[in-house]
Structure formats: structure tokens, C-alpha cells
Write a protein that holds these residues in place. Structure first.
Motif, PDB file in Angstrom:
ATOM      1  N   ALA A 142       0.837  -1.209   0.000  1.00 45.02           N
ATOM      2  CA  ALA A 142       0.000   0.000   0.000  1.00 45.02           C
ATOM      3  C   ALA A 142       0.869   1.255   0.000  1.00 45.02           C
ATOM      4  CB  ALA A 142      -0.921  -0.007   1.217  1.00 45.02           C
ATOM      5  N   VAL A 143       1.869   1.285   0.859  1.00 41.87           N
ATOM      6  CA  VAL A 143       2.785   2.436   0.933  1.00 41.87           C
ATOM      7  C   VAL A 143       3.486   2.647  -0.406  1.00 41.87           C
ATOM      8  CG1 VAL A 143       4.944   3.247   1.960  1.00 41.87           C
ATOM      9  CG2 VAL A 143       3.142   2.306   3.429  1.00 41.87           C
ATOM     10  N   ASN A 144       3.768   1.547  -1.093  1.00 42.41           N
ATOM     11  CA  ASN A 144       4.512   1.628  -2.358  1.00 42.41           C
ATOM     12  C   ASN A 144       3.607   1.591  -3.587  1.00 42.41           C
ATOM     13  OD1 ASN A 144       7.547   1.601  -1.714  1.00 42.41           O
ATOM     14  ND2 ASN A 144       6.732   0.019  -0.350  1.00 42.41           N
ATOM     15  N   LYS A 145       2.327   1.907  -3.369  1.00 40.02           N
ATOM     16  CA  LYS A 145       1.373   2.113  -4.465  1.00 40.02           C
ATOM     17  C   LYS A 145       1.281   0.914  -5.413  1.00 40.02           C
ATOM     18  CE  LYS A 145       2.354   7.051  -4.202  1.00 40.02           C
ATOM     19  NZ  LYS A 145       2.913   8.243  -4.880  1.00 40.02           N
ATOM     20  N   GLY A 146       1.083  -0.263  -4.812  1.00 44.46           N
ATOM     21  CA  GLY A 146       0.915  -1.453  -5.628  1.00 44.46           C
ATOM     22  C   GLY A 146       2.206  -2.104  -6.054  1.00 44.46           C
ATOM     23  N   HIS A 147       3.278  -1.809  -5.362  1.00 48.45           N
ATOM     24  CA  HIS A 147       4.563  -2.483  -5.567  1.00 48.45           C
ATOM     25  C   HIS A 147       5.107  -2.859  -4.199  1.00 48.45           C
ATOM     26  CE1 HIS A 147       4.850  -1.778  -9.868  1.00 48.45           C
ATOM     27  NE2 HIS A 147       4.501  -0.518  -9.673  1.00 48.45           N
ATOM     28  N   MET A 148       6.137  -3.697  -4.180  1.00 48.71           N
ATOM     29  CA  MET A 148       6.671  -4.156  -2.908  1.00 48.71           C
ATOM     30  C   MET A 148       7.736  -3.227  -2.333  1.00 48.71           C
ATOM     31  SD  MET A 148       4.698  -6.518  -2.301  1.00 48.71           S
ATOM     32  CE  MET A 148       5.388  -6.646  -0.652  1.00 48.71           C
ATOM     33  N   ALA A 149       8.301  -2.352  -3.159  1.00 47.60           N
ATOM     34  CA  ALA A 149       9.333  -1.432  -2.677  1.00 47.60           C
ATOM     35  C   ALA A 149       9.520  -0.297  -3.669  1.00 47.60           C
ATOM     36  CB  ALA A 149      10.663  -2.159  -2.482  1.00 47.60           C
ATOM     37  N   LEU A 150       9.954   0.835  -3.151  1.00 46.31           N
ATOM     38  CA  LEU A 150      10.361   2.009  -3.954  1.00 46.31           C
ATOM     39  C   LEU A 150       9.243   2.633  -4.770  1.00 46.31           C
ATOM     40  CD1 LEU A 150      13.851   0.798  -5.300  1.00 46.31           C
ATOM     41  CD2 LEU A 150      13.236   1.641  -3.033  1.00 46.31           C
ATOM     42  N   GLY A 151       8.019   2.150  -4.609  1.00 46.33           N
ATOM     43  CA  GLY A 151       6.909   2.714  -5.376  1.00 46.33           C
ATOM     44  C   GLY A 151       6.993   2.464  -6.864  1.00 46.33           C
ATOM     45  N   LYS A 152       7.753   1.427  -7.238  1.00 51.14           N
ATOM     46  CA  LYS A 152       7.898   1.109  -8.664  1.00 51.14           C
ATOM     47  C   LYS A 152       8.265  -0.365  -8.816  1.00 51.14           C
ATOM     48  CE  LYS A 152      12.792   2.439  -8.891  1.00 51.14           C
ATOM     49  NZ  LYS A 152      13.782   3.328  -9.564  1.00 51.14           N
ATOM     50  N   LEU A 153       8.304  -0.821 -10.045  1.00 53.09           N
ATOM     51  CA  LEU A 153       8.611  -2.216 -10.340  1.00 53.09           C
ATOM     52  C   LEU A 153      10.050  -2.543  -9.934  1.00 53.09           C
ATOM     53  CD1 LEU A 153       7.243  -4.702 -11.769  1.00 53.09           C
ATOM     54  CD2 LEU A 153       8.504  -4.027 -13.825  1.00 53.09           C
ATOM     55  N   THR A 154      10.201  -3.569  -9.088  1.00 55.81           N
ATOM     56  CA  THR A 154      11.523  -4.050  -8.690  1.00 55.81           C
ATOM     57  C   THR A 154      11.506  -5.575  -8.710  1.00 55.81           C
ATOM     58  OG1 THR A 154      11.092  -4.264  -6.308  1.00 55.81           O
ATOM     59  CG2 THR A 154      11.780  -2.078  -7.115  1.00 55.81           C
ATOM     60  N   TRP A 155      12.670  -6.145  -8.472  1.00 60.91           N
ATOM     61  CA  TRP A 155      12.727  -7.614  -8.490  1.00 60.91           C
ATOM     62  C   TRP A 155      11.950  -8.240  -7.337  1.00 60.91           C
ATOM     63  CZ3 TRP A 155      15.180 -10.841  -4.895  1.00 60.91           C
ATOM     64  CH2 TRP A 155      16.083 -10.256  -4.007  1.00 60.91           C
ATOM     65  N   ALA A 156      11.631  -7.462  -6.309  1.00 59.80           N
ATOM     66  CA  ALA A 156      10.775  -7.976  -5.225  1.00 59.80           C
ATOM     67  C   ALA A 156       9.379  -8.301  -5.753  1.00 59.80           C
ATOM     68  CB  ALA A 156      10.690  -6.961  -4.087  1.00 59.80           C
ATOM     69  N   ASP A 157       8.867  -7.510  -6.685  1.00 66.29           N
ATOM     70  CA  ASP A 157       7.572  -7.799  -7.302  1.00 66.29           C
ATOM     71  C   ASP A 157       7.632  -9.115  -8.078  1.00 66.29           C
ATOM     72  OD1 ASP A 157       6.280  -5.343  -6.490  1.00 66.29           O
ATOM     73  OD2 ASP A 157       7.480  -4.321  -8.009  1.00 66.29           O
ATOM     74  N   PHE A 158       8.753  -9.349  -8.752  1.00 66.39           N
ATOM     75  CA  PHE A 158       8.922 -10.584  -9.517  1.00 66.39           C
ATOM     76  C   PHE A 158       8.998 -11.789  -8.585  1.00 66.39           C
ATOM     77  CE2 PHE A 158       9.873  -7.589 -12.789  1.00 66.39           C
ATOM     78  CZ  PHE A 158       9.656  -8.239 -13.992  1.00 66.39           C
ATOM     79  N   LEU A 159       9.649 -11.613  -7.453  1.00 66.43           N
ATOM     80  CA  LEU A 159       9.721 -12.705  -6.490  1.00 66.43           C
ATOM     81  C   LEU A 159       8.319 -13.088  -6.025  1.00 66.43           C
ATOM     82  CD1 LEU A 159      11.644 -14.522  -4.742  1.00 66.43           C
ATOM     83  CD2 LEU A 159      11.288 -12.835  -2.927  1.00 66.43           C
ATOM     84  N   LEU A 160       7.533 -12.109  -5.644  1.00 65.88           N
ATOM     85  CA  LEU A 160       6.167 -12.368  -5.173  1.00 65.88           C
ATOM     86  C   LEU A 160       5.321 -12.995  -6.270  1.00 65.88           C
ATOM     87  CD1 LEU A 160       3.987 -12.075  -2.960  1.00 65.88           C
ATOM     88  CD2 LEU A 160       3.507  -9.791  -3.898  1.00 65.88           C
ATOM     89  N   ALA A 161       5.375 -12.430  -7.461  1.00 64.40           N
ATOM     90  CA  ALA A 161       4.553 -12.938  -8.567  1.00 64.40           C
ATOM     91  C   ALA A 161       4.938 -14.364  -8.935  1.00 64.40           C
ATOM     92  CB  ALA A 161       4.691 -12.028  -9.786  1.00 64.40           C
ATOM     93  N   GLY A 162       6.230 -14.666  -8.881  1.00 65.08           N
ATOM     94  CA  GLY A 162       6.679 -16.004  -9.236  1.00 65.08           C
ATOM     95  C   GLY A 162       6.336 -17.046  -8.191  1.00 65.08           C
ATOM     96  N   LEU A 163       6.321 -16.639  -6.934  1.00 62.89           N
ATOM     97  CA  LEU A 163       6.084 -17.577  -5.834  1.00 62.89           C
ATOM     98  C   LEU A 163       4.613 -17.742  -5.458  1.00 62.89           C
ATOM     99  CD1 LEU A 163       8.917 -16.628  -3.285  1.00 62.89           C
ATOM    100  CD2 LEU A 163       8.801 -18.681  -4.711  1.00 62.89           C
ATOM    101  N   ILE A 164       3.750 -16.850  -5.913  1.00 60.51           N
ATOM    102  CA  ILE A 164       2.407 -16.776  -5.338  1.00 60.51           C
ATOM    103  C   ILE A 164       1.609 -18.074  -5.491  1.00 60.51           C
ATOM    104  CG2 ILE A 164       1.345 -15.726  -7.393  1.00 60.51           C
ATOM    105  CD1 ILE A 164       0.576 -15.009  -3.631  1.00 60.51           C
ATOM    106  N   ASP A 165       1.682 -18.746  -6.630  1.00 58.00           N
ATOM    107  CA  ASP A 165       0.916 -19.988  -6.795  1.00 58.00           C
ATOM    108  C   ASP A 165       1.414 -21.051  -5.823  1.00 58.00           C
ATOM    109  OD1 ASP A 165      -0.669 -18.907  -8.750  1.00 58.00           O
ATOM    110  OD2 ASP A 165       0.430 -19.798 -10.428  1.00 58.00           O
ATOM    111  N   TYR A 166       2.716 -21.151  -5.666  1.00 62.04           N
ATOM    112  CA  TYR A 166       3.308 -22.102  -4.728  1.00 62.04           C
ATOM    113  C   TYR A 166       2.903 -21.762  -3.296  1.00 62.04           C
ATOM    114  CZ  TYR A 166       7.070 -24.595  -2.226  1.00 62.04           C
ATOM    115  OH  TYR A 166       7.787 -25.396  -1.377  1.00 62.04           O
ATOM    116  N   MET A 167       2.966 -20.488  -2.937  1.00 62.73           N
ATOM    117  CA  MET A 167       2.626 -20.085  -1.574  1.00 62.73           C
ATOM    118  C   MET A 167       1.131 -20.258  -1.302  1.00 62.73           C
ATOM    119  SD  MET A 167       5.186 -17.006  -0.429  1.00 62.73           S
ATOM    120  CE  MET A 167       4.413 -15.719  -1.409  1.00 62.73           C
ATOM    121  N   ASN A 168       0.293 -19.999  -2.290  1.00 61.00           N
ATOM    122  CA  ASN A 168      -1.140 -20.242  -2.109  1.00 61.00           C
ATOM    123  C   ASN A 168      -1.400 -21.707  -1.770  1.00 61.00           C
ATOM    124  OD1 ASN A 168      -1.974 -17.618  -2.578  1.00 61.00           O
ATOM    125  ND2 ASN A 168      -2.460 -17.953  -4.727  1.00 61.00           N
ATOM    126  N   LEU A 169      -0.686 -22.595  -2.459  1.00 59.47           N
ATOM    127  CA  LEU A 169      -0.886 -24.019  -2.241  1.00 59.47           C
ATOM    128  C   LEU A 169      -0.423 -24.433  -0.844  1.00 59.47           C
ATOM    129  CD1 LEU A 169      -0.312 -26.870  -4.735  1.00 59.47           C
ATOM    130  CD2 LEU A 169       0.673 -27.065  -2.461  1.00 59.47           C
TER     131      LEU A 169
END
Length: 207
Positions: A142-169
Motif C-alpha cells: 500500500a505504501v509503495n502504491k501497488g509495488h513491494m518497494a520504492l513505489g515502482k517495479l523491482t525484483w521484489a515484485d517478480f519474487l512475489l509474482a513467481g512464488l504466489i501460486d506455490y505459496m497459495n498451495l
């Protein structure tokens, strides 16, 4: 692959899990990589040749790299998805470590071999651990306006997006169901043309 560029070979099992953030990052960087998927039956033949006896392993030319977060961090720097200074890199790492906290705490429970103990552990995981970490992650997004850090696209967003199906399971739930900002962070990656192209051709797996 163009002459003079190193060959990239990513070795992992036929699942998303720890390798999917790497696959998404390589796709984003327009890297033509070999997605080498090793079956569980064949794994014993390859294990001894892998650093630490683990995967994912990313071969870059004649260099063998391992540890999924180190690989993601390196690729993030290569593709302009890292911080521009030490403080920005620190902010990204805080997000990454929080995502990793959620995954590692859930993994311990998911792979508990004793079913009775597993179900007891899931009670605390689902009632306390996951809600507490999810709350922090949603606040960060929320603080980063829909990103995980810096208010913009970073590799942290890619980590979350890549892991989300596995973590949901392994967490037995849709972690983003009540987390619109986390959902936005994931969408910031999955909506990219490179991500869509990768997902269109990637093998379909549950995790």
C-alpha cells in the motif's frame, strides 16, 4: 541466441516454486534461456553435480550460479530492477525477506511428515502466522502504491509474482483475496508483455 552472448540454462523441477521468479526475470530481460526441467525420478542422477545438492541452478555461460534469491538479486541488477543506492537496495531486501519469511514458515508445516503434527501446526499457521505476515506485506504494498518497494517495479515484485501460486498451495488459501495492494504488485509483473509471453508457452503446473 546472438553470437557472443552467454548461454543461459536454468535447472529445476517441473514446478514453478523457487524457479518461477527467475524465469519471469529472464523473460523480462529478453534472455533466451533453456528451461531444463528435471523429473523427481531423474533427480538422484543430477543431485551430486548440483552446488549444495540443490536447485534451482542457473548456468550463465561457463559460470554456475545457485541460491534463488542471489540469482534474482543479480538479475534484478542486470535488468534495472534493483535499487539505485544502498538504501533503495535495503528497502527491496526488506520486502524480499518478508516474503521469504512467509514462504519458509509455511514450507516447514507443509512438508511435516507426521500428518497429526502437521494439522496441529497448520492451526497456528493459518490463525496467526499467515495473517500477521500478510498484514505487513499488504501495508508495504500500500505504501509503495501497488509495488513491494520504492513505489515502482523491482525484483521484489517478480519474487512475489513467481512464488504466489506455490505459496497459495502451501498456505491453503488465496493469499491475495483480501489484499488488493499485493494483488496489484503481482499484476504489475503478470501484466507485462514478457510475462504474458512466458506464461503462454510455459508448462502448466499447480505450484
Amino acid at each position: 541466441m546472438a553470437e557472443g552472448k552467454p548461454k543461459y540454462v536454468l535447472s529445476y523441477f517441473n514446478v514453478k516454486a523457487l524457479a518461477e521468479p527467475i524465469r519471469l526475470l529472464l523473460s523480462y530481460g529478453n534472455i533466451d534461456f533453456e528451461d531444463r526441467r528435471i523429473s523427481k525420478e531423474d533427480w538422484p542422477k543430477f543431485k551430486a553435480s548440483m552446488p549444495n545438492g540443490q536447485m534451482p541452478v542457473l548456468q550463465i555461460g561457463n559460470k554456475t550460479t545457485f541460491q534463488h534469491l542471489a540469482i534474482c538479486r543479480y538479475l534484478g541488477k542486470q535488468f534495472g530492477l534493483a535499487g539505485s543506492n544502498d538504501w533503495e537496495a535495503f528497502e527491496i531486501d526488506m520486502a524480499v525477506d518478508t516474503i521469504t519469511d512467509l514462504r519458509t514458515k509455511a514450507v516447514v508445516v507443509f512438508y511435516e511428515p507426521n500428518e497429526s503434527i502437521k494439522e496441529t501446526k497448520y492451526v497456528q499457521l493459518l490463525s496467526e502466522t499467515i495473517p500477521n505476515i500478510l498484514k505487513k506485506l499488504e501495508e508495504m504494498a500500500a505504501v509503495n502504491k501497488g509495488h513491494m518497494a520504492l513505489g515502482k517495479l523491482t525484483w521484489a515484485d517478480f519474487l512475489l509474482a513467481g512464488l504466489i501460486d506455490y505459496m497459495n498451495l502451501i498456505c491453503r488459501q488465496d493469499l491475495t483475496a483480501n489484499c488488493p495492494n499485493l494483488k496489484a504488485a503481482i499484476n504489475s509483473v503478470t501484466s507485462l508483455p514478457a510475462s504474458k509471453a512466458w506464461n503462454a508457452k510455459a508448462p502448466k503446473t499447480d505450484m
